[in-house]
Design a protein around this motif. Structure first.
Motif, short mmCIF file in Angstrom:
data_model
loop_
_atom_site.label_atom_id
_atom_site.label_comp_id
_atom_site.label_asym_id
_atom_site.label_seq_id
_atom_site.Cartn_x
_atom_site.Cartn_y
_atom_site.Cartn_z
N ARG A 188 0.94 -1.15 -0.14
CA ARG A 188 -0.04 0.14 -0.02
C ARG A 188 0.87 1.34 -0.05
O ARG A 188 2.08 1.31 0.31
CB ARG A 188 -0.85 -0.06 1.30
N THR B 39 3.17 4.47 -0.48
CA THR B 39 4.32 4.96 -1.22
C THR B 39 4.91 3.66 -1.76
O THR B 39 5.76 3.66 -2.70
CB THR B 39 5.33 5.82 -0.11
N ASP C 49 4.57 -7.74 2.48
CA ASP C 49 3.90 -6.94 3.44
C ASP C 49 3.23 -7.86 4.42
O ASP C 49 2.78 -9.13 4.37
CB ASP C 49 2.62 -6.04 2.63
N CYS D 70 8.12 -8.12 8.95
CA CYS D 70 9.46 -7.51 8.60
C CYS D 70 10.21 -7.89 10.05
O CYS D 70 11.32 -7.86 10.19
CB CYS D 70 9.36 -6.11 8.21
N TYR E 103 6.74 6.83 17.42
CA TYR E 103 7.13 7.17 16.13
C TYR E 103 8.45 7.99 15.70
O TYR E 103 9.13 7.72 15.09
CB TYR E 103 5.76 7.75 15.38
N LYS F 98 11.74 6.55 14.13
CA LYS F 98 12.18 6.98 12.78
C LYS F 98 13.52 7.77 12.83
O LYS F 98 14.31 7.77 12.04
CB LYS F 98 11.08 8.00 12.41
N ILE G 247 2.38 12.75 3.87
CA ILE G 247 1.91 12.36 2.59
C ILE G 247 0.41 12.44 2.37
O ILE G 247 -0.19 11.67 3.12
CB ILE G 247 2.70 10.97 2.01
N ARG H 65 -3.17 6.39 4.36
CA ARG H 65 -2.47 6.57 5.73
C ARG H 65 -3.02 7.64 6.42
O ARG H 65 -3.78 8.03 7.40
CB ARG H 65 -1.23 6.34 5.88
N1 LIG Z 1 1.96 8.68 5.19
C1 LIG Z 1 2.86 9.47 5.43
O1 LIG Z 1 2.23 10.83 5.81
C2 LIG Z 1 4.09 9.52 5.93
C3 LIG Z 1 5.03 10.26 6.17
C4 LIG Z 1 6.40 10.27 6.54
C5 LIG Z 1 6.89 9.04 6.51
N2 LIG Z 1 6.15 7.99 6.09
C6 LIG Z 1 6.77 6.53 6.15
O2 LIG Z 1 6.53 6.26 4.90
C7 LIG Z 1 6.58 4.54 4.88
C8 LIG Z 1 5.23 4.48 4.02
O3 LIG Z 1 4.24 5.15 4.45
P1 LIG Z 1 2.77 5.06 3.76
O4 LIG Z 1 1.82 6.18 3.86
O5 LIG Z 1 3.00 4.18 2.48
O6 LIG Z 1 2.17 3.93 4.89
P2 LIG Z 1 1.07 2.69 4.71
O7 LIG Z 1 0.39 2.45 5.82
O8 LIG Z 1 0.04 2.79 3.35
O9 LIG Z 1 1.96 1.49 4.21
C9 LIG Z 1 2.82 0.83 4.97
C10 LIG Z 1 2.80 -0.70 5.05
O10 LIG Z 1 3.57 -1.30 5.79
C11 LIG Z 1 2.79 -2.69 6.24
N3 LIG Z 1 3.60 -3.18 7.37
C12 LIG Z 1 3.29 -2.69 8.87
N4 LIG Z 1 3.93 -3.13 9.57
C13 LIG Z 1 4.58 -4.05 8.82
C14 LIG Z 1 5.46 -5.10 9.27
N5 LIG Z 1 5.87 -5.48 10.60
N6 LIG Z 1 6.05 -6.06 8.21
C15 LIG Z 1 5.48 -5.83 6.90
N7 LIG Z 1 4.69 -4.89 6.63
C16 LIG Z 1 4.18 -4.15 7.49
C17 LIG Z 1 1.40 -2.19 6.30
O11 LIG Z 1 0.80 -3.16 6.06
C18 LIG Z 1 1.31 -1.33 5.18
O12 LIG Z 1 0.64 -1.80 4.01
C19 LIG Z 1 6.33 4.30 6.13
O13 LIG Z 1 7.39 3.79 6.69
C20 LIG Z 1 5.77 5.59 6.93
O14 LIG Z 1 6.16 5.45 8.44
C21 LIG Z 1 4.63 8.16 5.92
#
Ligand SMILES: NC(=O)c1ccc[n+]([C@@H]2O[C@H](COP(=O)([O-])OP(=O)(O)OC[C@H]3O[C@@H](n4cnc5c(N)ncnc54)[C@H](O)[C@@H]3O)[C@@H](O)[C@H]2O)c1
Length: 269
Positions: free
Chosen positions: A30, A32, A51, A78, A171, A175, A204, A208
């Protein structure tokens, strides 16, 4: 001295070379990660999407099926070494090698006061965002070394550079930890031609953020954030995908141990 290193690059060559690689996207079902997987597949690269969420993996498999000869979708947590070892083995069995890992996985919980965060919630956020990166990289690094090198890209966050208005203490801690882990790997594995870099996106626009702001009942904050950002808008997945591709490609061949902010200038450090 290698004079050829000063040869002008050509875009076609850069793209061709990236298209010849195998990239694992952890948390790629899902958001990014998924967007990066699609972009790489459209360029002709081979991609393993892994995932923890079986439903999302099933959906990704269906929606990426036009690339079925170059994509494999695998359910895996993971944070669990045995599961990541299996994912690594399945990737190498399918494609014969692996060169790159993008760590985009991680759980989140809407912000609440630090004194209300219990240790189970702390563990969930630290484990999925930080330990998971360690476990995943540990599973794949030997294979990347065998392939002659490659790149690791950790998706950290603006929250790891400062703190988040929407997410909690765990968080930010996780990070920030990802940045330290990635810098360490850059030093340790650089001699094996493996580069490791981090990206810190701001909030983003996507599924989420939408879920999170709905939970917090703060949907209007996206507009506030956009207005506070020097470039006048929020981050989109494709803003991050562009930097992922840069860090996976030869365009960044001498970038190692770096942290790249993708936040429109809302934080400059
Ligand atoms: N969305 C935002 O605003 C934002 C901003 C800055 C950073 N990020 C970071 O960018 C990355 C991607 O964000 P996103 O918005 O695509 O998030 P998202 O929640 O859409 O996707 C993250 C995916 O990670 C999977 N996941 C969670 N725990 C897991 C595990 N233990 N093993 C395997 N998979 C696992 C989830 O099922 C999910 O599909 C994340 O690390 C997030 O922290 C997101």
């Amino acid at each position: 001295m290698d004079a050829t290193l000063n040869d002008k690059f050509n875009w076609e060559g850069i793209e061709k070379s990236l298209a010849s690689t195998v990239t694992v996207i952890a948390g790629g079902a899902r958001g990014t990660g998924r967007a990066a997987a699609e972009q790489l597949l459209e360029m002709g690269a081979r991609v393993a999407v892994t995932d923890i969420d079986p439903t999302r993996v099933e959906t990704a498999a269906r929606e990426l099926s036009q690339h079925s000869d170059r994509v494999v979708t695998l359910v895996g947590d993971c944070t669990v070494p045995a599961e990541m070892a299996k994912v690594a083995e399945a990737t190498v069995d399918t494609f014969g090698a692996v060169h790159n890992v993008v760590y985009s996985a991680g759980a989140y919980r809407a912000q609440r006061p630090t004194l209300d965060v219990d240790s189970d919630e702390w563990d969930l956020i630290l484990d999925s965002n930080l330990k998971g990166a360690f476990v995943t990289y540990q599973a794949f690094l030997p294979h990347i070394a065998t392939a002659g090198g490659g790149a690791l890209v950790s998706i950290s966050s603006l929250a790891g550079r400062t703190s988040s208005p929407f997410l909690g203490c765990h968080y930010s801690a996780a990070k920030a930890g990802v940045l330290g882990l990635t810098r360490h790997l850059a030093k340790e594995f650089g001699p094996q031609n493996i580069r490791a870099n981090s990206i810190c996106p701001g909030g983003i626009v996507g599924a989420r953020m939408n879920d999170l702001l709905t939970d917090l009942d703060r949907q209007e904050d996206l507009v506030v954030l956009a207005n506070q950002t020097p470039l006048g808008r929020n981050v989109y997945e494709q803003d991050v995908v562009a930097v992922i591709l840069f860090l996976l490609s030869d365009l960044s061949r001498f970038v190692n141990g770096a942290t790249i902010d993708v936040n429109g200038g809302i934080l400059t450090i």
